[in-house]
Design a protein around this motif. Structure first.
Motif, mmCIF file in Angstrom:
data_model
loop_
_atom_site.group_PDB
_atom_site.id
_atom_site.type_symbol
_atom_site.label_atom_id
_atom_site.label_comp_id
_atom_site.label_asym_id
_atom_site.label_seq_id
_atom_site.Cartn_x
_atom_site.Cartn_y
_atom_site.Cartn_z
ATOM 1 N N ILE A 48 14.007 6.434 73.593
ATOM 2 C CA ILE A 48 15.117 7.348 73.335
ATOM 3 C C ILE A 48 16.140 6.696 72.426
ATOM 4 C CG2 ILE A 48 17.014 8.577 74.400
ATOM 5 C CD1 ILE A 48 15.351 8.930 76.820
ATOM 6 N N PHE A 96 24.331 3.468 77.863
ATOM 7 C CA PHE A 96 24.772 3.687 79.230
ATOM 8 C C PHE A 96 24.677 5.148 79.622
ATOM 9 C CE2 PHE A 96 26.227 0.150 81.525
ATOM 10 C CZ PHE A 96 26.509 -0.815 80.595
ATOM 11 N N MET A 97 25.019 6.014 78.694
ATOM 12 C CA MET A 97 24.929 7.431 79.033
ATOM 13 C C MET A 97 23.482 7.834 79.258
ATOM 14 S SD MET A 97 27.945 9.496 77.380
ATOM 15 C CE MET A 97 27.408 10.635 78.576
ATOM 16 N N ILE A 98 22.602 7.280 78.426
ATOM 17 C CA ILE A 98 21.180 7.567 78.627
ATOM 18 C C ILE A 98 20.763 7.142 80.027
ATOM 19 C CG2 ILE A 98 18.857 7.038 77.856
ATOM 20 C CD1 ILE A 98 19.913 6.608 75.110
ATOM 21 N N ALA A 99 21.200 5.929 80.390
ATOM 22 C CA ALA A 99 20.839 5.444 81.721
ATOM 23 C C ALA A 99 21.424 6.330 82.805
ATOM 24 C CB ALA A 99 21.328 4.008 81.904
ATOM 25 N N GLY A 100 22.653 6.822 82.555
ATOM 26 C CA GLY A 100 23.268 7.712 83.531
ATOM 27 C C GLY A 100 22.446 8.962 83.746
ATOM 28 N N PHE A 101 21.969 9.543 82.664
ATOM 29 C CA PHE A 101 21.171 10.754 82.815
ATOM 30 C C PHE A 101 19.849 10.471 83.492
ATOM 31 C CE2 PHE A 101 23.822 13.773 81.235
ATOM 32 C CZ PHE A 101 24.357 13.451 80.010
ATOM 33 N N ILE A 102 19.254 9.330 83.161
ATOM 34 C CA ILE A 102 17.981 8.996 83.805
ATOM 35 C C ILE A 102 18.179 8.833 85.298
ATOM 36 C CG2 ILE A 102 16.210 7.243 83.998
ATOM 37 C CD1 ILE A 102 16.329 6.829 81.098
ATOM 38 N N ILE A 112 26.330 4.534 74.375
ATOM 39 C CA ILE A 112 25.370 5.641 74.397
ATOM 40 C C ILE A 112 24.165 5.268 75.251
ATOM 41 C CG2 ILE A 112 23.736 5.308 72.481
ATOM 42 C CD1 ILE A 112 25.861 8.348 73.052
#
Lengths: 191, 529, 189
Positions: C150, C170-176, C168
């Motif tokens: 991603i 971190f945000m990806i990780a948040g959504f995962i 960004i």
């Protein structure tokens, strides 16, 4: 305050980006749901860290390079065991809750130990542990107030459903993202 | 050098007009569903859709203004996100929930990553699961004002246990807590399901957009006609679910599975979002089949209505991986591509299995430990539930029912009993102890084990729910409002769980009161004191 | 269970961040190398974990238990992991590059996951321990691969300046973690 941060930046190995990133993720690994939890976790970590640094700094001139990692890990592991056993003896009930975080204590101490330059071990260690504990505690308070409306168990505000996401896993990640974004903005404004 | 090459990722739209035309087509395709949702859910639907669209547009506008980007609100993508978000919500959600959802969908999922075409998750679905986490009670409250007479009967019969709720006549019910038909399907309760025609046209409970399969199909056909979407993804997705469901339980089960629970909505509108699908046809097929399989696995394990959303989001996460391995021009060579694709397929298959494996192993490990703790607790709890007893004797009644009865005695005389009874909750069996004193009043309940969802049914173990049972006379009835004489108020958001618990309590007391064998046993202990 | 999810995502996050080094530098050749490095690192971690868990099982049950020295298990496991890692570095030259550069990272992963599975599963059969280790390491590698894929995707996009790079991710990780959290709540085995 800024002086302190500057001093920290020089002394510790903050120039290595890999370590910087790992270090920043340290507080995430421990579970900082409530202020007290984060205090205990942070406290235990820096106890292990300081004790191991004392011994490592004394010995490090005498070890051949290949065994460096090995010895370091062994010392940290031993201190983790000691701390865990003492905790277990003192307060078995609480130990049962924290049992699963013992590995993260050990890994966090290891990460912290990676940041110390060989020359001026002990002073830097104290500085670093102070920073670490401070960060963890602040995050813990933040999460507890916003996430559950309590502080040290006493209800302060009503729980807003919206911010209760902070007490769950995704919340911290978003929080960090926003925080880092704000830091970036500040950095560009200062320069 | 007067033109700059524009480097971007998919989709490669050339100018705003093209985006706008496509979006307009999608909105036209959504109109049938909007109409049916307003028809079945009344003003609530109108308000929700209106608020959702306006807040989405508002957030996009604000973000682009603040950060100095070009304002692209007119390309209508925010409008569509707004409509789709509203379609994922039950009709009774409060307005602030919608605004929060819009914030998550537009700002967190779309704009933070760079605006249109840059999100890697479907915005409406991500907002939905975010809201589920933050506002669990409001998001699963499927009570609705049903407008037509026919549907009242059907919904009333679909929620059989609610017959005794208020004793109201069928003509007067205006708020029905719809156990969604999905739950019935999961329990293989085919007779009580709404008829096929009702499921197709939308005369059932559910979120705003997922009720009417017919309307969605109409929209989908329009989109196909206008060549906005290709047939591969919807057909493979819905087909996979249909085939697996038919293999699982027969043709009717198969048909019901695709009509209920938002499969149609997902297949036609959610999965086909341009930015979150793979770029090649092969990749899209893998994507659709994977999502279908995951959805079906979710359905088998639980009747959670958001199962579809989670599986789609999972596959969205995997899309870059799929792209990377299937779209292989850069590597060069077809052979290598196939090998990579096979490897990818295997990995996809392993992924779900591994997660399941981790969870099941951890559960497997912790279960015996918990069991051990339970048997210890059982013994001391017996005394907690029945203060006067000094000794408990287990008596077996061989009538094939799954219960254990412990007769409590004091000085050799009967003072009460504790019945261990199992009932079927929302997710799985609930194991509980019911304490009964010698006047056949309930002294309390205790939960030995259950698998109800955390934050929903699992709240039944809290004291304020359990304390309602102390010193109550059966038969007890479940109510959603303040509990009066012989009523128990529900655990927030879990009608079915509460019904299961209350019926178990009623059954236990009935057993002790009326069963002949029990009478004999009690008489042998010197009768009631 | 929530804590496990948090831990897995964090581990994968650390992996992917360290391996991709901030994502701001992106010559296109190096992009594809990142995925290979991620996959190789995942394999190495799994291998180290499996071997050390087998050895640990043997040591725990045949040496520590009879001698009543279970409290030594943390130290023993750590020593075993480091030993296996260094043996691997000496024996297999093809992955020496990865091992040298990312040694600290690999060790952190292995120790964390090894200790966690040891804590969860102190008694039980060898097969359970091995399967637990395999599953956790493979879950983490797959999540890392997802994050890397991603993140590669976002190199050419117009994310606003403050959010570029680390936030960004971190945000990806948040959504995962959001998705995984729901997955765990819904599927209650």
């Amino acid at each position: 305050m800024l002086m302190l941060v500057k001093k920290a930046k020089e002394k510790l190995r903050f120039d290595d980006p890999i370590l910087l990133q790992i270090l920043m993720l340290c507080p995430l690994i421990s579970l900082t749901n409530t202020a007290i939890n984060s205090l205990i976790m942070g406290g235990l970590t820096i106890i292990v860290f300081l004790c191991s640094m004392i011994i490592i700094c004394k010995i490090q001139t005498n070890i051949p390079a290949q065994l460096y990692l090995f010895i370091r890990l062994m010392i940290i592991a031993s201190f983790t065991t000691i701390v865990a056993l003492i905790f277990q003896a003192f307060n078995f009930e609480m130990y049962k809750q924290f049992e699963i975080f013992i590995p993260s204590i050990m890994v966090n101490s290891f990460i912290l130990s990676l940041c110390i330059k060989k020359s001026n071990g002990l002073n830097d260690s104290v500085l670093l542990s102070g920073l670490f504990l401070g960060c963890v505690f602040i995050i813990g308070i933040f999460r507890e107030i916003l996430g559950m409306g309590q502080l040290f168990g006493k209800q302060i505000t009503t729980i807003y459903n919206l911010t209760s996401i902070l007490s769950l896993a995704p919340g911290i990640f978003f929080l960090f993202a926003i925080g880092l974004g704000i830091i970036n903005v500040l950095k560009t404004k200062i320069n | 050098m007067h033109t700059l090459l524009n480097v971007s990722s998919s989709p490669h739209m050339r100018d705003k007009n093209t985006i706008q035309t496509i979006m307009l087509d999608v909105i036209i395709a959504l109109i049938p569903v909007i109409l049916t949702s307003i028809y079945y859910f009344g003003n609530d639907a109108l308000i929700l859709i209106g608020v959702s669209v306006s807040s989405c547009v508002f957030f996009e506008y604000i973000w682009q203004k603040i950060f100095g980007q070009k304002v692209t609100v007119l390309d209508l993508s925010a409008v569509i996100t707004g409509i789709l978000l509203a379609f994922n919500l039950p009709s009774q959600v409060p307005v602030y929930t919608v605004v929060v959802g819009a914030f998550v969908a537009i700002i967190l999922v779309k704009q933070c990553f760079g605006g249109i075409g840059q999100n890697f998750l479907n915005p409406a679905l991500t907002a939905r699961i975010f809201l589920l986490l933050v506002y669990p009670v409001q998001m699963t409250d499927f009570s609705a004002e049903i407008l037509t007479d026919i549907s009242m009967d059907i919904v009333a019969s679909a929620t059989i246990e609610n017959d005794a709720v208020t004793g109201a006549t069928t003509t007067e019910i205006d708020l029905l807590s719809g156990a969604t038909p999905l739950v019935l399907l999961d329990n293989n309760d085919i007779e009580n399901l709404p008829s096929m025609i009702d499921a197709m046209t939308g005369n059932i409970t559910g979120t705003l957009g997922e009720t009417s399969a017919l309307a969605i199909l109409l929209g989908g056909l329009y989109l196909l006609y206008k060549q906005v979407i290709t047939w591969h993804i919807p057909v493979f997705y819905i087909g996979t679910i249909f085939i697996s469901a038919t293999l699982y339980g027969g043709l009717t089960t198969g048909l019901y599975h695709i009509m209920l629970g938002g499969v149609m909505l997902a297949g036609v509108f959610m999965l086909t979002d341009y930015t979150t699908t793979p770029m090649t046809v092969k990749g899209q097929i893998i994507f659709a089949i994977g999502a279908g399989l995951l959805t079906f696995v979710f359905r088998v394990f639980s009747a959670y209505p958001a199962g579809v959303s989670y599986s789609i989001l999972f596959m969205n996460l995997a899309v870059p991986l799929i792209d990377r391995f299937v779209y292989n021009r850069v590597f060069g060579g077809e052979k290598r591509g196939i090998k990579e694709a096979l490897k990818l397929g295997m990995m996809m298959g392993i992924m779900a299995l591994i997660c399941a494996g981790v969870l099941s192993i951890v559960n497997f490990v912790t279960a015996p430990i918990i069991q051990g703790k339970i048997s210890i607790e059982e013994n001391s709890t017996l005394f907690e539930l029945n203060f006067y007893a000094e000794e408990f004797v287990e008596v077996a009644f061989d009538d094939g029912e799954e219960r254990q009865v412990f007769i409590g005695t004091s000085n050799g005389k009967y003072v009460g009993a504790v019945v261990k009874i199992v009932s079927q909750g929302y997710v799985g069996p609930i194991d509980m102890l019911v304490g009964i004193d010698n006047e056949n009043l309930v002294t309390g309940i205790y939960f030995l084990s259950h698998t109800e969802s955390a934050r929903f049914g699992a709240n039944m173990v809290n004291d304020d729910f359990k304390n309602q049972f102390i010193n109550r006379k059966t038969p007890l009835i479940v109510t959603k409002t303040e509990a009066k004489d012989n009523e128990i108020s529900i655990v927030a958001g879990s009608t079915i769980t509460t019904n299961a618990v209350v019926s178990a309590v009623n059954e236990a007391v009935e057993f002790i009161k009326n069963n002949k064998n029990v009478e004999d046993v009690i008489k042998s202990f010197g009768g009631w004191q | 269970m929530q804590e496990l999810i948090l831990l897995f995502v964090t581990i994968s996050l650390i992996n992917s961040i360290v391996i991709t080094d901030y994502l701001e530098e992106c010559p296109s050749v190096r992009v594809y190398k990142k995925m290979e490095v991620t996959i190789k690192a995942g394999c190495v971690i799994s291998f180290i974990l499996i071997v050390s868990s087998v050895l640990f099982y043997a040591m725990y049950n045949f040496v520590l238990m009879p001698l009543n020295m279970e409290f030594l298990r943390i130290v023993v496991l750590t020593v075993l992991i480091v030993w296996v890692a260094q043996m691997l570095e000496l024996i297999l030259p093809s992955i020496q590059f990865i091992m040298k550069k990312y040694m600290n990272l690999l060790l952190i992963n292995c120790i964390l996951m090894g200790l966690i599975s040891m804590t969860i599963q102190t008694e039980g059969t060898l097969i359970q321990l091995v399967i637990l280790n395999i599953s956790s390491s493979m879950t983490c590698s797959i999540i890392s691969m997802i994050i890397v894929a991603i993140a590669e995707h976002f190199q050419e996009s117009n994310i606003i300046a403050p959010l570029r790079g680390l936030p960004i991710v971190f945000m990806i990780a948040g959504f995962i973690s959001l998705t995984l959290l729901g997955f765990v709540t819904v599927v209650q085995l």
